[in-house]
Every structure is written in structure tokens, then in C-alpha cells.
Scaffold this active site. Structure first.
Site, PDB file in Angstrom:
ATOM      1  N   TYR A 112     -16.339 -15.986 -23.938  1.00 37.61           N
ATOM      2  CA  TYR A 112     -15.863 -17.012 -24.650  1.00 37.61           C
ATOM      3  C   TYR A 112     -14.902 -17.968 -24.019  1.00 37.61           C
ATOM      4  O   TYR A 112     -14.070 -17.565 -23.020  1.00 37.61           O
ATOM      5  CB  TYR A 112     -15.005 -16.507 -26.095  1.00 37.61           C
ATOM      6  CG  TYR A 112     -15.660 -15.831 -26.926  1.00 37.61           C
ATOM      7  CD1 TYR A 112     -16.310 -16.513 -27.823  1.00 37.61           C
ATOM      8  CD2 TYR A 112     -15.718 -14.310 -26.872  1.00 37.61           C
ATOM      9  CE1 TYR A 112     -17.060 -15.756 -29.076  1.00 37.61           C
ATOM     10  CE2 TYR A 112     -16.443 -13.538 -28.057  1.00 37.61           C
ATOM     11  CZ  TYR A 112     -17.396 -14.355 -28.824  1.00 37.61           C
ATOM     12  OH  TYR A 112     -17.692 -13.613 -29.905  1.00 37.61           O
ATOM     13  N   TYR A 151     -20.944  -8.317 -24.541  1.00 30.02           N
ATOM     14  CA  TYR A 151     -19.623  -8.192 -23.482  1.00 30.02           C
ATOM     15  C   TYR A 151     -19.040  -6.972 -24.166  1.00 30.02           C
ATOM     16  O   TYR A 151     -18.998  -6.504 -25.253  1.00 30.02           O
ATOM     17  CB  TYR A 151     -18.918  -9.361 -23.801  1.00 30.02           C
ATOM     18  CG  TYR A 151     -18.620  -9.899 -25.301  1.00 30.02           C
ATOM     19  CD1 TYR A 151     -17.487  -9.147 -25.943  1.00 30.02           C
ATOM     20  CD2 TYR A 151     -19.302 -10.765 -25.931  1.00 30.02           C
ATOM     21  CE1 TYR A 151     -17.213  -9.324 -27.194  1.00 30.02           C
ATOM     22  CE2 TYR A 151     -18.788 -11.189 -27.264  1.00 30.02           C
ATOM     23  CZ  TYR A 151     -17.583 -10.402 -27.937  1.00 30.02           C
ATOM     24  OH  TYR A 151     -17.562 -10.689 -29.028  1.00 30.02           O
ATOM     25  N   ARG A 161     -20.221  -5.354 -27.436  1.00 35.48           N
ATOM     26  CA  ARG A 161     -20.631  -5.877 -28.588  1.00 35.48           C
ATOM     27  C   ARG A 161     -21.978  -6.331 -28.285  1.00 35.48           C
ATOM     28  O   ARG A 161     -22.345  -7.032 -27.183  1.00 35.48           O
ATOM     29  CB  ARG A 161     -19.870  -7.442 -28.823  1.00 35.48           C
ATOM     30  CG  ARG A 161     -18.385  -7.294 -29.314  1.00 35.48           C
ATOM     31  CD  ARG A 161     -18.168  -6.519 -30.622  1.00 35.48           C
ATOM     32  NE  ARG A 161     -19.041  -6.484 -31.579  1.00 35.48           N
ATOM     33  CZ  ARG A 161     -19.499  -7.437 -32.602  1.00 35.48           C
ATOM     34  NH1 ARG A 161     -18.704  -8.415 -32.490  1.00 35.48           N
ATOM     35  NH2 ARG A 161     -20.171  -7.322 -33.233  1.00 35.48           N
ATOM     36  N   HIS A 164     -24.340 -11.836 -30.270  1.00 36.74           N
ATOM     37  CA  HIS A 164     -24.329 -12.272 -31.566  1.00 36.74           C
ATOM     38  C   HIS A 164     -23.568 -13.739 -31.592  1.00 36.74           C
ATOM     39  O   HIS A 164     -22.977 -14.193 -30.723  1.00 36.74           O
ATOM     40  CB  HIS A 164     -23.223 -11.335 -32.197  1.00 36.74           C
ATOM     41  CG  HIS A 164     -21.791 -11.341 -31.696  1.00 36.74           C
ATOM     42  ND1 HIS A 164     -21.519 -10.524 -30.678  1.00 36.74           N
ATOM     43  CD2 HIS A 164     -20.632 -11.892 -32.114  1.00 36.74           C
ATOM     44  CE1 HIS A 164     -20.142 -10.739 -30.496  1.00 36.74           C
ATOM     45  NE2 HIS A 164     -19.554 -11.337 -31.391  1.00 36.74           N
ATOM     46  N   HIS A 166     -21.118 -15.842 -34.335  1.00 36.46           N
ATOM     47  CA  HIS A 166     -20.371 -15.842 -35.570  1.00 36.46           C
ATOM     48  C   HIS A 166     -20.333 -17.104 -36.543  1.00 36.46           C
ATOM     49  O   HIS A 166     -20.763 -18.303 -35.879  1.00 36.46           O
ATOM     50  CB  HIS A 166     -18.888 -15.936 -35.057  1.00 36.46           C
ATOM     51  CG  HIS A 166     -18.487 -14.877 -34.328  1.00 36.46           C
ATOM     52  ND1 HIS A 166     -17.705 -13.744 -34.759  1.00 36.46           N
ATOM     53  CD2 HIS A 166     -18.428 -14.420 -33.085  1.00 36.46           C
ATOM     54  CE1 HIS A 166     -17.300 -12.773 -33.928  1.00 36.46           C
ATOM     55  NE2 HIS A 166     -17.832 -13.296 -32.803  1.00 36.46           N
TER      56      HIS A 166
HETATM   57  O1  DHB Z   1     -11.884  -8.024 -34.610  1.00 34.95           O
HETATM   58  C1  DHB Z   1     -11.920  -7.864 -33.445  1.00 34.95           C
HETATM   59  O2  DHB Z   1     -11.079  -7.172 -32.907  1.00 34.95           O
HETATM   60  C2  DHB Z   1     -13.169  -8.291 -32.566  1.00 34.95           C
HETATM   61  C3  DHB Z   1     -13.393  -7.994 -31.406  1.00 34.95           C
HETATM   62  C4  DHB Z   1     -14.530  -8.123 -30.613  1.00 34.95           C
HETATM   63  C5  DHB Z   1     -15.525  -8.789 -31.244  1.00 34.95           C
HETATM   64  O3  DHB Z   1     -16.381  -9.526 -30.630  1.00 34.95           O
HETATM   65  C6  DHB Z   1     -15.089  -9.497 -32.718  1.00 34.95           C
HETATM   66  O4  DHB Z   1     -15.977 -10.241 -33.125  1.00 34.95           O
HETATM   67  C7  DHB Z   1     -14.065  -8.958 -33.323  1.00 34.95           C
END
Ligand code: DHB
Length: 246
Positions: A112, A151, A161, A164, A166
């Protein structure tokens, strides 16, 4: 907008059997974020069911193009080029027009652009990772981007993860706001993910997996993934045709 009759009834309540519970200890950060007391349900208030209203005037020309909206002139983001498209509908299957969709994601390497990002994968100087669009009269939306990478994240000893994107969706009322994530068909990482596993049912998980859609590709440019989003619908407004005095 159109001359369609505006619906004014209150929205259905969230189905708490379908959505994940707030407290899911295998997804560690849910422990401190989740409420400590029993939940209370309130009826919708007028301001929650009549706003927000967004117009296309808020959108910039490249807001729905993550391949270019952060890139230097003449350059583009690195990665597998994809179109993401679908329809925002309510629980009765009606298209939700004028819904603001905002999306954010990691780059093709799984990193990111964020000051608290800790992953060693390289930043792409031409990829920001954010975009937005508004659904058309029938509830359809479309944007283009690169496929994000998977990642690792500090949850269990070796949790990753799945790839994805968001999404935040503002429907026709503040109470219809949905924050969710879209996954990619065929990704084996989906079923290992502690965040995904906090969702109680397989059908609810499958609804978050976008299907590869070879009918909507751009030849020699981008493949397509189709992702429909279901928001809560309204209880229909009750009209009474009463003749006083009879
Ligand atoms: O809420 C979290 O901690 C969290 C961590 C990693 C992610 O990829 C995410 O979408 C949320």
C-alpha cells in the site's frame, strides 16, 4: 436524476447471521475494536434515510482509472490490467442509482501507499491505489486498475491476505453504507484468511469473490472481473386510502 418515484420507506435492518460478528479473536484487531456491551437497535431517522446525495460533478476524469490517476503523464501502473465492474442492487434486486463507490488497494506487489505500511515489497511510483465512481441509473459501475498482490500481515505467525480490493459504498442513505472487500475467483489464499474466515457462511464468502468475466475484457489490454454488491433495501412505504367519515 430521473423522474422515477423516490422511495422513502426505512431501510431493512442488517442481517447479523450473514455479516461477520464484531468479535472474532482469530482476527486479532477485532478484539479491541469490538463493542464490550450488548448492541441496541434503533429505528432509522429521517436524516439517515434521505442522505447523502452525490452528483457526478464531484468526480475527476481519472477517478475511476487507478492505472493512470497517480501516474506521471504518459506512464502507467505496473501489474495485470483489469476492469472491475458490476451492479449495486438492493435486497429486492433493484439497481441502486447514484451510489458513491470508493475503492482502495495494494499495488501489484502487495504494497500500500500508506505511511504506516510495513511490507518490503516495492512501491510503484505510478500507482496510488485509490479511486471512486458513481453508479448509473440502473446501478451499474465500472473502473480499471491493476490486480493487487497478496501480502503478509502481523496477525498469526504467517498470515497472508488474499489479493483484494476494499470498497466503501454509500447507497441512498447513511444507514446503507457498506464497507467490504472483493476477492478474485480461483485464489486459494481466500480460504486461509482469518478476516474472510470471520464470515459465518460459505455463501456469504462466495458473494465477495468476483468472477473472471471474459465477455467484458478489452482485447490486448485488460481482463475483467464482475462484482455485484447488495445493499439493504427499503421497507415499502405504506399508503392508506382512507375516506374520512365513512
Ligand atoms: O483490520 C486489520 O487489522 C486489517 C489488516 C490487514 C488488512 O488487509 C485489512 O484489510 C485489515
Amino acid at each position: 436524476m430521473s423522474n422515477k418515484k423516490l422511495e422513502t420507506g426505512a431501510f431493512f435492518q442488517r442481517d447479523r447471521q450473514w455479516h461477520p460478528p464484531a468479535y472474532t479473536p482469530d482476527y486479532k484487531t477485532s478484539v479491541v475494536r469490538s463493542p464490550q456491551r450488548a448492541l441496541l437497535s434503533f429505528d432509522n431517522t429521517l436524516s439517515e434515510i434521505t442522505g447523502p446525495v452525490f452528483g457526478h460533478s464531484i468526480l475527476g476524469e481519472l477517478d475511476n482509472d487507478l492505472i493512470h490517476n497517480f501516474a506521471k503523464p504518459g506512464q502507467s501502473a505496473i501489474g495485470q490490467r483489469i476492469i472491475v465492474h458490476g451492479r449495486v442492487i438492493d435486497e429486492r434486486g433493484k439497481g441502486v442509482a447514484g451510489a458513491l463507490l470508493e475503492f482502495w488497494q495494494a499495488n501489484a506487489g502487495g504494497r500500500y501507499r500508506h505511511k504506516r505500511e510495513g511490507y518490503i515489497a516495492a512501491l510503484d511510483p505510478n500507482f496510488g491505489g485509490c479511486g471512486r465512481t458513481i453508479t448509473d441509473e440502473e446501478g451499474y459501475y465500472r473502473f480499471r486498475t491493476v490486480k493487487p498482490g497478496a501480502y503478509p500481515w502481523p496477525n498469526g505467525v504467517n498470515d497472508w491476505r488474499p489479493a483484494h480490493i476494499h470498497f466503501s459504498v454509500f447507497g441512498h442513505g447513511f444507514v446503507q453504507r457498506l464497507i467490504t472487500q472483493m476477492y478474485f475467483e480461483g485464489d486459494p489464499m481466500i480460504w486461509n484468511c482469518p478476516i474472510v474466515r470471520s464470515i459465518p457462511g460459505k455463501a456469504a464468502i462466495e458473494q465477495l469473490v468476483a468472477a473472471l468475466d471474459m465477455n467484458n475484457t478489452i482485447p490486448m489490454d485488460a481482463r475483467a472481473y464482475k462484482f455485484d454488491i447488495v445493499l439493504r433495501g427499503r421497507r415499502s412505504t405504506l399508503f392508506e386510502n382512507r375516506v374520512e367519515g365513512n
